[in-house]
Scaffold this motif. Structure first.
Motif, PDB file in Angstrom:
ATOM      1  N   VAL A  79      39.037  40.058  33.295  1.00 49.53           N
ATOM      2  CA  VAL A  79      37.690  40.236  33.068  1.00 49.53           C
ATOM      3  C   VAL A  79      36.755  39.286  33.323  1.00 49.53           C
ATOM      4  N   LYS A  80      35.809  39.196  34.573  1.00 46.99           N
ATOM      5  CA  LYS A  80      35.375  37.903  34.724  1.00 46.99           C
ATOM      6  C   LYS A  80      33.910  38.205  34.684  1.00 46.99           C
ATOM      7  N   ASP A  81      33.119  39.563  35.189  1.00 48.94           N
ATOM      8  CA  ASP A  81      31.714  39.650  34.960  1.00 48.94           C
ATOM      9  C   ASP A  81      31.564  41.121  35.098  1.00 48.94           C
ATOM     10  N   VAL A 117      44.461  49.264  40.289  1.00 45.52           N
ATOM     11  CA  VAL A 117      44.989  48.616  39.458  1.00 45.52           C
ATOM     12  C   VAL A 117      44.823  47.014  39.463  1.00 45.52           C
ATOM     13  N   GLY A 118      44.750  46.264  38.569  1.00 44.24           N
ATOM     14  CA  GLY A 118      44.078  44.776  38.639  1.00 44.24           C
ATOM     15  C   GLY A 118      42.754  44.636  38.579  1.00 44.24           C
ATOM     16  N   ALA A 119      41.980  45.574  38.570  1.00 40.73           N
ATOM     17  CA  ALA A 119      40.391  45.671  38.653  1.00 40.73           C
ATOM     18  C   ALA A 119      39.717  45.262  37.266  1.00 40.73           C
ATOM     19  N   GLY A 120      40.556  45.368  36.095  1.00 43.08           N
ATOM     20  CA  GLY A 120      40.065  44.885  34.976  1.00 43.08           C
ATOM     21  C   GLY A 120      39.433  45.885  34.050  1.00 43.08           C
ATOM     22  N   MET A 157      34.516  48.770  39.644  1.00 41.46           N
ATOM     23  CA  MET A 157      34.935  47.435  39.018  1.00 41.46           C
ATOM     24  C   MET A 157      35.978  47.127  40.265  1.00 41.46           C
ATOM     25  N   SER A 158      35.950  45.782  40.586  1.00 43.54           N
ATOM     26  CA  SER A 158      36.722  45.259  41.453  1.00 43.54           C
ATOM     27  C   SER A 158      36.930  43.886  41.207  1.00 43.54           C
ATOM     28  N   ASP A 159      38.312  43.342  41.176  1.00 42.38           N
ATOM     29  CA  ASP A 159      38.995  41.844  40.868  1.00 42.38           C
ATOM     30  C   ASP A 159      38.041  41.277  39.527  1.00 42.38           C
ATOM     31  N   SER A 181      35.987  50.936  45.863  1.00 46.07           N
ATOM     32  CA  SER A 181      36.831  50.204  44.707  1.00 46.07           C
ATOM     33  C   SER A 181      37.824  49.099  45.437  1.00 46.07           C
ATOM     34  N   THR A 182      37.618  49.055  46.875  1.00 43.23           N
ATOM     35  CA  THR A 182      38.816  48.127  47.427  1.00 43.23           C
ATOM     36  C   THR A 182      38.707  46.606  46.887  1.00 43.23           C
ATOM     37  N   PRO A 183      39.563  46.334  46.589  1.00 37.52           N
ATOM     38  CA  PRO A 183      39.344  44.860  45.927  1.00 37.52           C
ATOM     39  C   PRO A 183      38.782  43.866  46.768  1.00 37.52           C
ATOM     40  N   ARG A 184      37.882  43.064  46.573  1.00 37.51           N
ATOM     41  CA  ARG A 184      37.256  42.107  47.453  1.00 37.51           C
ATOM     42  C   ARG A 184      38.293  41.004  47.953  1.00 37.51           C
TER      43      ARG A 184
END
Length: 646
Positions: free
Chosen positions: A283-285, A302-305, A481-483, A504-507
């Motif tokens: 969880v970053k921001d 998965v992995g988006a937080g 959410m992403s990354d 949703s595509t991870p950046r």
């Protein structure tokens, strides 16, 4: 639909009139199933129908009480899962059996540890690497990671990898997609199709009807421990006919709700405000506002937080930075008990690990949260008796289950009990992580009604779901959410699963596409952007190039087509004209698709009117070459409909 097996293909495994009794309870009364090589066969039914029990009989996890089981025409009676694996049968279970303190590699190779001879680590590591890559998880999962640190979806992937490592002739997938997003499901289905082409027999247990119609060749339906329809070709079914077979009635509108528009929500009281929430590493921001009576969806891969954000709000993870306001006052959940005392409830994604105590009775599980909120040493169960009985009626559960152990209930019934636990506490905020994971369509319908009724009483609900159809049908607004960061907030009525998947595509995964955009922008002499248009709304997922070109299309802004500076170009997407001129800008757009042929939006190029550096055909050739270089086989330029008809 794809592959259909022929009648001349012999049955690999046949179960006839199988019964299974657990004490006085008959979990299977007459289970019949035939599985063929080169076929994906669905085993479906409501919770408690006997699907998982029959799957466990086939895979040696339980011994049948009666009936016959044959493999390649020979009677078999598997005494254990290892016995079944030695005969070429593997089971990917709904509730994972991961060894948490072992590595990903060790978990994938776990069945090898009990065999004779030395372990060939080099070969097993190479094969495990191939499997993780086949499942599209190489960027997210390393073989050295501790399995206990993985998310529920990642643990499910390891279960699937274990079965693939065994190279079994029959692989039974018991709800393998319950915690997977559409992109991850697509990767899994690509692997399943490959296995089918290699002649493997695949059993597939799922409650998601769209998956059954996408991947399976035949369907067997169970109800109340009995097979009621056997080996029906999927091509001969419709969603409505399948639901009738399962539950004996039609379900007209699964997601029927009173949608609350975003502009109407802001006039309500905000029950939870999250600003720049951080709880490393996942969880970053994260920022959003939850209003009273709102159902807010957290969507991502998965992995988006997503799950980790809920756990931080509930006190299961330490917050590193950011601010949380609960009904306007600063709040930091020091522990789950602290969160509960302030009116926050949470249903986790893993029932076994986070939701129930299996050996406790239903009553004891119902009142677990009260043990932390009721003062004194006594349990005071009696004072909750009336509320419990009323809730059981509302949830369509018989009163006699109260004294039964939780393990005696089906997965759907267990989930109802967990919902009832929090309803008894009257929370002001309810956090739901995959609330319908592993439950049938009838139970899902009941759960959706419960969630809607909770919201109508003024409770703020935050829901995480990997089923994009579900999250869009249930939620009023979507926070994408992403990354580990929230990147967009959108009214759910503006979205569809395709657009949500692209948002949703991870950046980190979109870097290749960003390089493509930069190369095309340079070739065009303007700006390039990845976008989609739905419901007359423009969704821009990424953009690069000349910042001075104010075309009215920007990432994470959602203007109407008419409010951009290129409305004509956006309205004529898919037309045969390649260059379209608006008042100030010229635009060329190219439809793209993923490796499975599914539409993945458009690449657009805009320049000052009439000033393209390259011709449309040269620009297309540059785009195709750039996509091959930076995206490999993942994305490609799709022919326009008019071109494909020529």
């Amino acid at each position: 639909m794809g592959h259909i097996t022929q009648d001349t293909v012999p049955d690999l495994v046949v179960a006839r009139n199988v019964t299974k009794n657990f004490g006085a309870v008959a979990a299977l009364k007459d289970g019949t199933l035939s599985l063929r090589a080169g076929e994906v066969h669905a085993l479906i039914g409501v919770n408690g129908a006997g699907k998982s029990t029959l799957s466990r009989v086939l895979s040696g996890h339980v011994r049948r009480s009666g009936g016959t089981l044959q493999m390649r025409g020979v009677d078999v009676d598997f005494s254990s899962p290892r016995d079944a694996m030695q005969h070429g049968v593997s089971l990917v279970m709904q509730e994972t059996s991961i060894a948490p303190d072992m590595s990903v590699l060790e978990n994938i190779c776990l069945p090898r540890f009990g065999t004779r001879g030395s372990i060939q680590w080099r070969q097993m590591r190479a094969r495990a690497t191939e499997i993780i890559d086949e499942l599209g998880q190489a960027a997210q999962i390393s073989l050295t990671m501790r399995a206990g640190d993985l998310s529920m979806a990642q643990r499910q992937i390891i279960e699937i990898g274990r079965a693939l490592q065994q190279d079994s002739d029959l692989i039974i997938f018991d709800e393998p997609t319950a915690s997977l997003s559409p992109t991850e499901v697509s990767s899994l289905f690509a692997v399943m199709r490959l296995l089918r082409e290699r002649g493997k027999a695949l059993g597939f247990v799922s409650h998601r009807l769209e998956e059954i119609f996408e991947i399976t060749d035949a369907v067997t339906v169970m109800r109340d421990g009995r097979t009621v329809e056997a080996s029906v070709l999927t091509a001969n079914l419709t969603p409505n006919s399948l639901v009738r077979m399962m539950v004996g009635r039609d379900i007209e509108n699964l997601y029927e709700r009173k949608h609350v528009a975003q502009k109407d929500l802001i006039s309500r009281e905000s029950v939870l405000t999250v600003r720049n929430l951080s709880a490393p590493p996942l969880v970053k921001d994260v920022s959003f506002t939850l209003y009273a009576g709102e159902i807010l969806g957290l969507a991502g891969l998965v992995g988006a937080g997503r799950s980790e954000t809920l756990e931080t709000l509930f006190g299961l993870r330490k917050r590193d930075d950011g601010e949380v306001l609960l009904r306007g006052k600063r709040f930091a959940a020091l522990s789950p008990e602290n969160a509960i005392s302030h009116g926050i409830g949470m249903i986790g994604e893993d029932r076994r690990r986070q939701g129930i105590i299996p050996d406790f009775s239903v009553t004891e599980n119902l009142l677990l949260a009260h043990l932390g909120s009721d003062p004194g040493m006594r349990r005071n169960y009696k004072k909750h008796a009336e509320a419990i009985q009323n809730l059981l009626l509302e949830l369509d559960m018989p009163g006699h289950v109260l004294g039964a152990p939780m393990l005696g209930l089906s997965g759907g019934q267990q989930q109802k009990v967990i919902f009832a636990r929090w309803l008894l506490l009257n929370p002001s905020v309810l956090l739901l992580d995959e609330p319908t994971r592993g439950v049938d369509i009838g139970t899902r319908n009941v759960i959706y009604q419960i969630i809607r009724e909770i919201a109508e009483k003024g409770v703020g609900v935050i829901c995480v779901s990997s089923d994009f159809e579900e999250i869009l049908g249930l939620a009023d607004r979507i926070v994408v959410m992403s990354d580990g960061s929230s990147i967009a907030e959108v009214d759910s009525d503006l979205l569809d699963p395709e657009v949500l998947t692209m948002l949703s595509t991870p950046r980190s995964s979109a870097r290749g596409l960003r390089k493509v955009l930069a190369d095309v922008a340079q070739g065009a002499g303007g700006c390039a952007y990845w976008f989609q248009v739905e419901h007359d709304t423009v969704f821009c997922f990424d953009k690069t190039g000349d910042d001075k070109l104010m075309i009215g299309v920007q990432p994470n802004q959602f203007p109407l087509v008419e409010n951009t500076c290129i409305p004509k170009a956006l309205r004529e997407l898919g037309r045969s004209e390649l260059q379209i001129d608006d008042e100030m800008f010229s635009t060329i757009s190219f439809p793209i698709c993923n490796q499975n042929g599914h539409g993945f939006g458009y690449i657009g190029c805009s320049v000052a009117r009439g000033s393209f550096n390259q011709s449309p055909s040269a620009l297309r050739a540059r785009l195709e070459a750039s996509m091959r270089e930076f995206c490999g086989e993942q994305l490609q330029v799709r022919q326009r409909e008019e071109e494909s008809l020529v």
